[in-house]
Design a protein around this motif. Structure first.
Motif: not given
Length: 410
Positions: A193-198, A200-203, A288-292
């Motif tokens: 989900s987008i939420e899970a990616a978000a 990961a980005a916060r991490q 990092l993939y999620a944050r990019a």
């Protein structure tokens, strides 16, 4: 798909494995792991691990190697003792299928053994070999001759696996005469989900000090000239001169890393870049993939990069060069992006993409839907092919197992 009950004995032959870190190593390692997990017996023939402990369930036969710094690889040497050990394995274990991941030393050995003992042989097309030959020899004639030589090995396989239709077309152009099947590369990452990616980005924000940073971009892969990494630095120089606020991350190792860092320093880009080297922690790489916001991958060298698939798992799209073989599944401005092989045009495309965040979000969603695939799905497809190939391709010599083990010089 449920695992088929009949166990296969699978022998993999590869000139790439640890400590070399590249896409071929990842694919071979993953096949070994997943095929074993699905109940199959897996054996790998590869160059020496040089003391590296590989986390794989496969039984590994290690060949001696010679270091070739120019190529950046440990290259397998022909070793009569190793060849004899491989032949003993074939005679004693009688594998159901031999799968070669190279047309060089290990692939030649695997293909010869497959033919000698009537075992179906699969070849996976990983690299644009002719392009490599031309780069190193600077001669179209020599490159053509070398390509002809490796095709004598590749054409010994019964079936070739390629990752997309562009790879299939290229392999036909090289002169492959047998059946080709598409079996895609994939990733072990799972992000539903987008939420899970978000999350990961916060991490990534915490671990890499990226909180509040606008326009985060990344390249993941080996750091060497063939991947066009110096082209990327030239693009970053243009973006910086135009006043774009960004942070660019290079994740990967390679023989040109020091030269890359010197160029970054010369262009005054140290505060806008992170050169992280190889990231062994796969969770950290996923953050990092999620944050990019965008992956920049201007390689014309790759046939099917894992980077675009891993990024798509986290809803992050990739900007390629026009006519890149690796981007065969990409539709321009729908599930990824293209730009000309020109630094000014590529930089302009980056700015255009980042200026429309809603469109970027939509393209990322489509990348996840169209390009993302798990290794479980991919290996299941390979397994189905293995069963079909072993059922269709009959043993050429019924008495092959009874042949005496002679010299492997034939």
């Amino acid at each position: 798909m449920e695992a088929v009950s009949r166990q296969l004995k699978i022998a993999y032959f590869s000139d790439n494995f640890y400590p070399v870190l590249d896409g071929v190593t990842k694919v071979v390692e993953t096949y070994c792991k997943h095929m074993h997990g699905r109940g199959h017996s897996v054996t790998l023939f590869a160059p020496s691990l040089m003391g590296y402990h590989a986390d794989t369930p496969a039984k590994i036969y290690e060949c001696s190697v010679m270091r070739k710094k120019y190529f950046g690889y440990y290259v397998a040497k022909f070793d009569p003792g190793f060849a004899a050990a491989a032949e003993r394995y074939i005679i004693e274990e009688r594998p159901d299928i031999i799968h070669i991941h190279t047309p060089f030393a290990m692939g030649r050995l695997g293909a010869k053994l497959a033919k000698k003992y009537g075992i179906p042989c699969v070849f996976t097309f990983h690299s644009q070999y002719k392009r490599d030959f031309l780069r190193y020899t600077k001669s179209h004639l020599i490159s053509w001759l070398f390509t002809k030589i490796i095709m004598t090995v590749i054409n010994k396989s019964d079936v070739a696996f390629t990752m997309n239709a562009a790879c299939e077309k290229l392999l036909r152009k090289y002169g492959y005469k047998k059946e080709i099947r598409i079996v895609r590369n994939a990733t072990e990452y799972e992000c539903g989900s987008i939420e899970a990616a978000a999350a990961a980005a916060r991490q990534a924000d915490k671990e890499f000090s990226l909180a509040g940073q606008k326009n985060v971009m990344m390249f993941v892969g080996r750091i060497f000239k063939q991947k066009n990494v110096f082209f990327l630095v030239e693009v970053l120089k243009i973006l910086s001169a135009q006043g774009l606020d960004f942070k660019f991350i290079f994740a990967g190792e390679g023989k040109d890393r020091a030269a890359l860092q010197r160029l970054i320093r010369r262009y005054g880009l140290l505060d806008k870049t992170l050169v992280l080297g190889h990231i062994a922690d796969r969770a950290a790489l996923s953050w990092l993939y999620a944050r990019a916001d965008l992956i920049l991958f201007p390689s014309l060298y790759d046939t099917n990069s894992l980077t675009q698939i891993e990024a798509a798992a986290y809803y992050t799209p990739t900007l390629f060069l026009e006519n890149a073989v690796t981007a065969d599944l990409v539709t321009a401005d729908v599930n990824g992006y293209f730009a000309p092989h020109n630094t000014e045009a590529y930089a302009a495309k980056v700015i255009n993409i980042l200026s429309d965040p809603e469109k970027l979000k939509s393209v990322g969603q489509n990348a996840h839907n169209d390009i993302y695939i798990t290794w479980q799905q991919s290996v299941e497809a390979a397994e189905r092919n293995y069963y079909d190939i072993t059922a269709r391709i009959k043993v050429n010599a019924a008495d092959a197992i009874m042949r005496p083990q002679g010299s492997f010089s034939d």
